[in-house]
Design an enzyme around this catalytic site. Structure first.
Site, PDB file in Angstrom:
ATOM      1  N   CYS A  63       0.803  -1.218   0.000  1.00  0.00           N
ATOM      2  CA  CYS A  63       0.000   0.000   0.000  1.00  0.00           C
ATOM      3  C   CYS A  63       0.837   1.270   0.000  1.00  0.00           C
ATOM      4  CB  CYS A  63      -0.957  -0.016   1.190  1.00  0.00           C
ATOM      5  SG  CYS A  63      -1.958  -1.520   1.231  1.00  0.00           S
ATOM      6  N   HIS A  87      -2.545   7.496   6.914  1.00  0.00           N
ATOM      7  CA  HIS A  87      -2.816   6.208   6.280  1.00  0.00           C
ATOM      8  C   HIS A  87      -4.221   5.760   6.672  1.00  0.00           C
ATOM      9  CE1 HIS A  87      -1.962   2.475   4.325  1.00  0.00           C
ATOM     10  NE2 HIS A  87      -2.077   1.761   5.433  1.00  0.00           N
ATOM     11  N   GLU A 135      -0.754   4.740  14.399  1.00  0.00           N
ATOM     12  CA  GLU A 135      -0.373   5.916  13.623  1.00  0.00           C
ATOM     13  C   GLU A 135      -0.576   7.205  14.421  1.00  0.00           C
ATOM     14  OE1 GLU A 135      -1.023   7.962   9.223  1.00  0.00           O
ATOM     15  OE2 GLU A 135      -2.380   6.361   9.865  1.00  0.00           O
ATOM     16  N   LYS A 170      -9.561   7.911   3.287  1.00  0.00           N
ATOM     17  CA  LYS A 170     -10.009   6.533   3.048  1.00  0.00           C
ATOM     18  C   LYS A 170     -11.416   6.301   3.585  1.00  0.00           C
ATOM     19  CE  LYS A 170      -5.576   4.029   2.867  1.00  0.00           C
ATOM     20  NZ  LYS A 170      -4.603   5.080   3.199  1.00  0.00           N
ATOM     21  N   HIS A 221      -9.764   1.912   0.536  1.00  0.00           N
ATOM     22  CA  HIS A 221      -8.309   1.746   0.465  1.00  0.00           C
ATOM     23  C   HIS A 221      -7.913   1.286  -0.927  1.00  0.00           C
ATOM     24  CE1 HIS A 221      -4.277   1.141   1.396  1.00  0.00           C
ATOM     25  NE2 HIS A 221      -4.337   0.299   2.417  1.00  0.00           N
ATOM     26  N   PHE A 239       1.711  -3.636   3.878  1.00  0.00           N
ATOM     27  CA  PHE A 239       2.019  -4.953   4.434  1.00  0.00           C
ATOM     28  C   PHE A 239       3.496  -5.257   4.182  1.00  0.00           C
ATOM     29  CE2 PHE A 239      -2.528  -6.853   3.879  1.00  0.00           C
ATOM     30  CZ  PHE A 239      -2.945  -6.157   4.996  1.00  0.00           C
TER      31      PHE A 239
END
Length: 417
Positions: A165, A305, A316, A337, A342, A403
């Protein structure tokens, strides 16, 4: 060596809430959700039966049918978004030195639908290998920038970055550095993804990564909310034209913003889970600040994110508090998002575009769908909940994590002549 300045001169977007920049921005400001029941395939037996798909998009409005059939959807999306960005930049393709124009693109997965369909067709047959001759060139993740360069004749650096991502954010940082170092005058960068497929939804379901709020898809992506239960899968593309500042100025280009730096780091912790204390995220934001030559108190806005996962959102925000200290509560933080879902490898691009436009229009788009306060989140942080906020923004940052522990952060500044 004096690094060259880099600016944004063109934008293109193909998203679940708008098929061009104007539609995308209007939907962001108005808090529109792009989530709806899946139409690309029959999802009746899936745990998650909704996604953020493109709406009212017909590829043959942009690409002739013969060419479109040779492209996976992620490449089709890349072509449409990059066309918009190049047109927006007003580059004269007849006059520029195309040896100094590159394409650096991001894709976390690439041609997943092509791979899935070819494998399923082979599995359903008698073992005779009957594969589409375009199977491999449709599937490979680097084919999107390849096609962009072929169409436009761009002969500079051309490749795809793959960091899940964080892919398109890494692409932007690479593009920034190629121009900074004087290797290119112009680079088309960004990312695209088209993973709303049986394999994509089924795979993320198996990881328990996706929201299963099937009764209310439009409220399923709810970053920072106490009842968030996973991310909503999105699709689309974002494209950004970056230019060396003096080059752009000499040709009279309009300039959206200056790209002042980028940071990268790794969690070195887990295949999919973020470090609970956000160590890698702390590092990436500090790296970005240092690379940009700015102080924490210079930052006005952070597009996080913020995927709407139980662990990721908390980690985060803890990291933001650690890096920015008391100034953290004066930053407009948001997660777009909540509206787009996403977009995986395209997330960094479309969220950077959101940050650039927030700076341009002095409006921070909201984090929608927030209802329940999470006691694990600092209540003093301004998460721009449910309604856009007017705010002059001189410096904005965009966080993107993938990831494997990949972290990327890009910083933008209002242009100063």
């Amino acid at each position: 060596m004096q690094l060259k300045r880099v600016v944004v001169t063109g934008l293109g977007a193909l998203t679940p809430i708008g098929n061009n920049i104007e539609e995308y921005w209007n939907a962001l400001v108005n808090g529109v959700s792009g989530a709806a029941p899946i139409t690309h395939f029959d999802a009746a037996k899936f745990k998650t039966r909704f996604a953020c798909e493109l709406k009212n998009f017909n590829v043959t409005d942009f690409i002739n049918r013969k060419d479109a059939r040779k492209m996976d959807r992620f490449t089709q999306y890349a072509m449409v978004a990059s066309d918009e960005a190049i047109a927006d930049s007003n580059l004269d393709l007849e006059k520029i030195n195309k040896l100094r124009v590159g394409v650096i693109w991001g894709a976390g997965i690439g041609g997943l639908e092509t791979f899935q369909n070819e494998a399923m067709n082979f599995g359903a047959g008698d073992g005779t290998p009957r594969f589409n001759p375009f199977f491999i060139p449709k599937m490979i993740a680097d084919i999107a920038p390849g096609n962009i360069s072929i169409k436009n004749g761009f002969m500079g650096p051309n490749y795809t970055t793959v960091s899940a991502c964080a892919s398109s954010a890494n692409a932007m940082i690479d593009a920034l550095n190629y121009i900074r170092l004087g290797y290119c005058d112009v680079i088309v960068t960004g990312g695209s993804e088209a993973a709303v497929t049986q394999a994509g939804v089924g795979g993320f379901n198996a990881m328990h990564a996706l929201s299963t709020r099937n009764e209310s898809p439009e409220t399923a992506s709810r970053p920072f909310d106490a009842e968030r239960d996973g991310f909503v899968l999105g699709e689309g593309a974002g494209a950004i034209v970056l230019e060396e500042y003096e080059y752009a100025k000499a040709r009279g280009a309009k300039i959206y913003a200056e790209v002042i730096g980028g940071g990268m780091s790794s969690d070195a912790y887990h295949m999919t889970a973020p470090h609970p204390e956000g160590i890698g995220v702390i590092a990436v934001m500090k790296n970005c600040l240092e690379n940009s030559g700015i102080k924490p108190e210079d930052v006005d806005h952070i597009n996080t994110h913020g995927t709407s996962t139980p662990l990721g959102d908390v980690a985060e925000l803890k990291a933001i508090s650690e890096v920015f200290g008391e100034h953290a509560k004066d930053i407009n933080i948001n997660s777009t998002k909540s509206m787009t879902g996403h977009l995986l490898g395209a997330a960094g691009a479309i969220e950077s575009i959101a940050a650039i436009l927030a700076m341009k229009h002095s409006i921070v788009p909201p984090t929608i769908n927030h209802v329940n306060v999470d006691e694990n989140i600092n209540p003093e942080l301004n998460l721009t909940l449910n309604k856009a906020q007017n705010r002059e923004i001189k410096v904005a940052m965009s966080n993107t994590f993938g990831f494997g522990g990949h972290n990327a952060c890009v910083a933008f500044k209002k242009i100063q002549e």
